[in-house]
Design a protein around this motif. Structure first.
Motif, PDB file in Angstrom:
ATOM      1  N   ASN A 166      41.987  33.884  53.596  1.00  0.00           N
ATOM      2  CA  ASN A 166      41.181  32.783  54.135  1.00  0.00           C
ATOM      3  C   ASN A 166      39.688  33.010  53.980  1.00  0.00           C
ATOM      4  O   ASN A 166      38.884  32.355  54.640  1.00  0.00           O
ATOM      5  N   SER A 167      39.316  33.930  53.087  1.00  0.00           N
ATOM      6  CA  SER A 167      37.898  34.167  52.765  1.00  0.00           C
ATOM      7  C   SER A 167      37.659  33.852  51.297  1.00  0.00           C
ATOM      8  O   SER A 167      38.518  34.116  50.448  1.00  0.00           O
ATOM      9  N   LEU A 168      36.492  33.299  50.997  1.00  0.00           N
ATOM     10  CA  LEU A 168      36.163  32.956  49.618  1.00  0.00           C
ATOM     11  C   LEU A 168      35.971  34.216  48.776  1.00  0.00           C
ATOM     12  O   LEU A 168      35.270  35.141  49.179  1.00  0.00           O
ATOM     13  N   GLU A 169      36.595  34.218  47.591  1.00  0.00           N
ATOM     14  CA  GLU A 169      36.468  35.340  46.659  1.00  0.00           C
ATOM     15  C   GLU A 169      36.343  34.800  45.241  1.00  0.00           C
ATOM     16  O   GLU A 169      36.893  33.735  44.919  1.00  0.00           O
ATOM     17  N   THR A 170      35.672  35.550  44.386  1.00  0.00           N
ATOM     18  CA  THR A 170      35.589  35.202  42.974  1.00  0.00           C
ATOM     19  C   THR A 170      36.850  35.691  42.268  1.00  0.00           C
ATOM     20  O   THR A 170      37.623  36.494  42.811  1.00  0.00           O
ATOM     21  N   VAL A 171      37.050  35.209  41.041  1.00  0.00           N
ATOM     22  CA  VAL A 171      38.188  35.667  40.236  1.00  0.00           C
ATOM     23  C   VAL A 171      38.119  37.180  40.044  1.00  0.00           C
ATOM     24  O   VAL A 171      39.133  37.886  40.130  1.00  0.00           O
ATOM     25  N   CYS A 172      36.900  37.686  39.796  1.00  0.00           N
ATOM     26  CA  CYS A 172      36.714  39.127  39.599  1.00  0.00           C
ATOM     27  C   CYS A 172      37.130  39.909  40.848  1.00  0.00           C
ATOM     28  O   CYS A 172      37.822  40.930  40.748  1.00  0.00           O
ATOM     29  N   GLN A 173      36.729  39.448  42.001  1.00  0.00           N
ATOM     30  CA  GLN A 173      37.075  40.143  43.249  1.00  0.00           C
ATOM     31  C   GLN A 173      38.583  40.133  43.493  1.00  0.00           C
ATOM     32  O   GLN A 173      39.157  41.140  43.914  1.00  0.00           O
ATOM     33  N   ILE A 174      39.221  38.993  43.224  1.00  0.00           N
ATOM     34  CA  ILE A 174      40.669  38.912  43.408  1.00  0.00           C
ATOM     35  C   ILE A 174      41.383  39.831  42.420  1.00  0.00           C
ATOM     36  O   ILE A 174      42.349  40.518  42.771  1.00  0.00           O
ATOM     37  N   SER A 175      40.895  39.856  41.184  1.00  0.00           N
ATOM     38  CA  SER A 175      41.489  40.719  40.156  1.00  0.00           C
ATOM     39  C   SER A 175      41.367  42.190  40.532  1.00  0.00           C
ATOM     40  O   SER A 175      42.328  42.957  40.412  1.00  0.00           O
ATOM     41  N   ASN A 176      40.186  42.592  40.998  1.00  0.00           N
ATOM     42  CA  ASN A 176      39.989  43.995  41.393  1.00  0.00           C
ATOM     43  C   ASN A 176      40.886  44.380  42.570  1.00  0.00           C
ATOM     44  O   ASN A 176      41.360  45.523  42.650  1.00  0.00           O
ATOM     45  N   ARG A 177      41.128  43.429  43.459  1.00  0.00           N
ATOM     46  CA  ARG A 177      41.935  43.723  44.652  1.00  0.00           C
ATOM     47  C   ARG A 177      43.429  43.740  44.349  1.00  0.00           C
ATOM     48  O   ARG A 177      44.187  44.514  44.943  1.00  0.00           O
ATOM     49  N   THR A 178      43.877  42.888  43.408  1.00  0.00           N
ATOM     50  CA  THR A 178      45.317  42.743  43.152  1.00  0.00           C
ATOM     51  C   THR A 178      45.799  43.429  41.879  1.00  0.00           C
ATOM     52  O   THR A 178      46.991  43.664  41.728  1.00  0.00           O
TER      53      THR A 178
END
Length: 331
Positions: A49-61
């Motif tokens: 429920n927090s805004l993230e960039t594609v890069c941030q989501i990729s790094n996390r997942t």
């Protein structure tokens, strides 16, 4: 457990709705099965429920940016996730069921199957009535809740904070029309979106931009139709949904009335005797028939148990003879 059940449970977990545990027969599980592939549902599950960039989501997942970018764009156009653009950078997060995903389904809510699923969702909420509440704020009475019914004067406060305004068809009355249960109140160009959400809903084809004057025109038309304004502030008040509701067509106000869980504990309505002329306007305009004629039609009586404090009576009383306040002080 299917990925669609996991997604419905996860949205309830991070946003809360009172259901929390879905199964294969649950409304939004059925909707996700109709709208999404399993891979798209898995990507949606990776958001929060927090805004993230594609890069941030990729790094996390650990999922590739290229694959994520393609899936996230599809999910945003299907209305499952929210896309926010700032300085040409795209941010994403999951949306709650209401307000959010429900409004995104306006394009397909004319499909009778989807319409039945959405009504089924409201019925499911009734089943979980012990956990569900919908709160409203009466006119001129300060209560710390998230949803409010308001006058034009109060709406202007939100309009002052942005220059982005959009309008879409009423999702609730669209659904009821698709189910063959139209209430007769206007459907087209009735629900307003102000702030950054306006950009998003226009971008996915659910709404159109309008001017501030057109906002006033729509609100005025709603009042002429006997509708009341319900506000849903989102994104820390950066955006607001303004629904022009009726108790006969709005799924969730109808639900709240059926289960008697509209929060109205903090205040009570009363008539100021010395200012009341017994004109009967409150009896005519109250959507819940809180007011009625007393003996010999000489006085007006109040059934406070029916009142959910929409403030409609305060708006229409030309003599300023109706007010809200703490129950102990007024009753």
């Amino acid at each position: 457990m299917s990925v669609f059940i996991k997604l419905a449970d996860y949205i309830d977990e991070i946003y809360g709705s009172g259901i929390n545990k879905h199964d294969e027969e649950s409304a939004f599980v059925n909707i996700f099965q109709a709208l999404l592939s399993e891979n798209e549902a898995e990507v949606a599950l990776s958001l929060n429920n927090s805004l993230e960039t594609v890069c941030q989501i990729s790094n996390r997942t650990g999922v590739s940016e290229e694959y994520l970018a393609q899936c996230l764009e599809t999910l945003s156009y299907k209305g499952i996730i929210y896309e926010y653009i700032e300085n040409n950078v795209r941010f994403y997060r999951l949306m709650p069921f209401v307000p959010g995903i429900l409004e995104s389904l306006i394009k397909i809510s004319t499909n009778s199957m989807i319409a039945e699923y959405l009504q089924k969702y409201a019925d499911e909420m009734e089943h979980y009535k012990q956990e569900y509440t919908q709160s409203v704020i009466p006119v001129n009475c300060k209560i710390n809740v998230q949803v409010q019914n308001a006058s034009l004067r109060e709406i202007e406060i939100y309009l002052e904070n942005t220059d982005k305004y959009a309008v879409m068809d009423c999702i609730c009355r669209t659904i009821q029309e698709a189910r063959g249960k139209a209430c007769g109140h206007p459907i087209h160009d009735m629900c307003l979106i102000i702030g950054d959400y306006a950009d998003f809903y226009v971008r996915i084809g659910n709404a159109k931009f309008i001017s501030r004057q057109e906002v006033y025109d729509i609100l005025e038309r709603a009042e002429e139709q006997g509708l009341y304004h319900e506000l849903y502030p989102v994104e820390k008040n950066k955006s607001t949904f303004i629904c022009n509701c009726c108790t006969c067509g709005c799924m969730f106000m109808g639900l709240a009335n059926r289960i008697n869980k509209v929060v109205a504990y903090e205040a009570a309505v009363r008539i100021i005797d010395k200012q009341c002329t017994n004109c009967g306007k409150c009896i005519e305009e109250c959507p819940e028939r809180v007011f009625s004629w007393g003996e010999n039609n000489e006085t007006i009586e109040i059934n406070s148990e029916k009142c959910f404090q929409c403030g409609w009576c305060v708006i229409f009383c030309e003599n300023h003879a109706i007010e809200f306040g703490e129950k102990g002080a007024l009753c």
